[in-house]
Scaffold this active site. Structure first.
Site, PDB file in Angstrom:
ATOM      1  N   GLN A  97       0.849  -1.200   0.000  1.00  0.00           N
ATOM      2  CA  GLN A  97       0.000   0.000   0.000  1.00  0.00           C
ATOM      3  C   GLN A  97       0.884   1.249   0.000  1.00  0.00           C
ATOM      4  O   GLN A  97       0.385   2.365  -0.109  1.00  0.00           O
ATOM      5  CB  GLN A  97      -0.888   0.008   1.249  1.00  0.00           C
ATOM      6  CG  GLN A  97      -1.853  -1.157   1.314  1.00  0.00           C
ATOM      7  CD  GLN A  97      -2.463  -1.292   2.707  1.00  0.00           C
ATOM      8  OE1 GLN A  97      -3.428  -0.625   3.055  1.00  0.00           O
ATOM      9  NE2 GLN A  97      -1.890  -2.163   3.518  1.00  0.00           N
ATOM     10  N   HIS A 115      -1.504   1.554  -4.153  1.00  0.00           N
ATOM     11  CA  HIS A 115      -1.899   2.965  -4.006  1.00  0.00           C
ATOM     12  C   HIS A 115      -1.005   3.908  -4.797  1.00  0.00           C
ATOM     13  O   HIS A 115      -0.950   5.097  -4.490  1.00  0.00           O
ATOM     14  CB  HIS A 115      -1.933   3.343  -2.520  1.00  0.00           C
ATOM     15  CG  HIS A 115      -3.011   2.622  -1.753  1.00  0.00           C
ATOM     16  ND1 HIS A 115      -3.029   2.526  -0.380  1.00  0.00           N
ATOM     17  CD2 HIS A 115      -4.129   1.957  -2.187  1.00  0.00           C
ATOM     18  CE1 HIS A 115      -4.091   1.838   0.007  1.00  0.00           C
ATOM     19  NE2 HIS A 115      -4.771   1.472  -1.073  1.00  0.00           N
ATOM     20  N   CYS A 123      -2.059  13.420 -15.011  1.00  0.00           N
ATOM     21  CA  CYS A 123      -2.863  14.620 -15.237  1.00  0.00           C
ATOM     22  C   CYS A 123      -4.187  14.490 -14.482  1.00  0.00           C
ATOM     23  O   CYS A 123      -4.848  13.451 -14.552  1.00  0.00           O
ATOM     24  CB  CYS A 123      -3.092  14.763 -16.739  1.00  0.00           C
ATOM     25  SG  CYS A 123      -4.040  16.216 -17.181  1.00  0.00           S
ATOM     26  N   CYS A 151       0.513  19.467 -16.979  1.00  0.00           N
ATOM     27  CA  CYS A 151       0.654  18.480 -18.042  1.00  0.00           C
ATOM     28  C   CYS A 151       0.875  19.222 -19.371  1.00  0.00           C
ATOM     29  O   CYS A 151       0.395  20.355 -19.516  1.00  0.00           O
ATOM     30  CB  CYS A 151      -0.661  17.693 -18.082  1.00  0.00           C
ATOM     31  SG  CYS A 151      -0.723  16.386 -19.294  1.00  0.00           S
ATOM     32  N   GLY A 190       2.906  -4.585   8.906  1.00  0.00           N
ATOM     33  CA  GLY A 190       2.881  -3.136   9.134  1.00  0.00           C
ATOM     34  C   GLY A 190       1.702  -2.399   8.537  1.00  0.00           C
ATOM     35  O   GLY A 190       1.864  -1.285   8.051  1.00  0.00           O
ATOM     36  N   SER A 192      -2.504  -1.245   9.364  1.00  0.00           N
ATOM     37  CA  SER A 192      -3.597  -1.223  10.335  1.00  0.00           C
ATOM     38  C   SER A 192      -4.794  -2.003   9.801  1.00  0.00           C
ATOM     39  O   SER A 192      -5.748  -2.234  10.534  1.00  0.00           O
ATOM     40  CB  SER A 192      -4.008   0.219  10.645  1.00  0.00           C
ATOM     41  OG  SER A 192      -4.395   0.864   9.446  1.00  0.00           O
TER      42      SER A 192
END
Ligand code: BJW
Length: 250
Positions: A97, A115, A123, A151, A190, A192
């Protein structure tokens, strides 16, 4: 610990789901908790498309600050251990993540970034206008004075990360689901385990028959669902597991 080392010694296909906690021992903060990034800012003021539309330069200031911190740190023993373990298995993937790129810096080859990545931009107006890390460096070098980079099409650039309320890249999510479903052991390190859809991956792995191992100094909503919980910092637990796999317990 010995049981997990034994499982890993015979496993062919292993996956890792990592979160901000794996980078703590590199010197980066987590999001939640007393020392976390969200302790005195609200996520919705910075990590949503609405926040960017409202005040793109505020959002960029925050990401620049985080880039500076991330650029100044190195992978820690947890990242390095995972990179060393990878070639021992027929299949091994790190589903992360994190946007800091530390798994790749440590030498991990199969990394699925759920992520996004802070070192790339895309853009805001035309989401299909995406730029690689090298292109991002070149674009930003040419626009250093700009508080909000633009951009070539004229739209505002944003960090290539996934904010709340945004869908994850479907192919990336599919690759992550495939990886955890195929794994016989899933190490959840690591995190949550509160942000979806990432937080659903341990359940997906478990349903497909994997042994789910949580490595975290704190209890999380996953703790009751995991088969094995190793309480401790990733930078100590992972190297110790590697030593036990090699028959070199400390
Ligand atoms: C250590 C340690 C050491 C300390 N060693 N450990 C289902 C149910 C409920 C809500 C939802 C749902 N589905 C979707 C939602 C909404 C939302 C969500 O999940 N909200 C919940 C918070 C309630 N999810 C989304 O919006 C996602 N999008 C989505 O679902 O889209 C659907 C859609 C479809 C079609 C159209 C439109 C939409 C997107 C989520 C994006 C999350 N983005 C962020 C920011 C990324 C960019 C950036 O970094 O700026 O991702 S938020 C932030 O949280 C970041 C992290 O990756 C993520 C997870 O945090 P993480 O890594 O777990 O960190 P912490 O701080 O929470 O935990 C650290 C842990 O480390 C702790 O447990 C410590 O104990 C531990 N630790 N030291 C090991 N040394």
């Amino acid at each position: 610990m010995r049981e997990v080392a034994r499982l890993l010694s015979t496993a062919r296909n292993v996956s890792v789901l990592s979160g901000a906690g794996i980078s703590v021992e590199s010197g980066l903060p987590t999001f939640r908790g007393a020392e976390g990034l969200w302790r005195n800012v609200r996520a919705e003021d910075l990590a949503t498309p609405e926040a960017f539309e409202r005040d793109p330069s505020l959002v960029w200031d925050w990401y620049r600050m985080r880039r500076e911190r991330m650029g100044a740190v190195a992978p820690n023993p947890a990242h390095l251990t995972l990179a060393r373990l990878e070639p021992r298995f027929e299949a091994f993937s790190v589903v992360t993540q994190n946007i800091d790129g530390l798994h790749q810096k440590a030498g991990s080859r199969r990394v699925i970034e759920l992520h996004g990545n802070i070192w790339r931009v895309r853009c805001f107006t035309h989401p299909a206008h995406r730029f690689s890390e090298a292109e991002t460096r070149a674009l930003e070098a040419g626009a250093q004075a700009e508080k909000v980079p633009h951009c070539p099409c004229g739209g505002a650039m944003r960090p290539d990360v996934v904010w709340f309320g945004e869908p994850l890249d479907p192919e990336t999510l599919e690759a992550a689901i495939y990886a955890v479903r195929a794994a016989t052991v899933l190490l959840v390190v690591g995190t949550s385990a509160v942000v979806y859809p990432a937080a659903a991956l341990p359940g997906t792995a478990r349903e497909a028959g994997a042994v789910v191992v949580e490595i975290n100094p704190q209890e999380t909503p996953l703790s009751g669902e995991a088969h094995i919980v190793l309480r401790g910092p990733a930078g100590a637990v992972l190297p110790e597991l590697e030593r036990l796999m090699d028959g070199r317990a400390t």
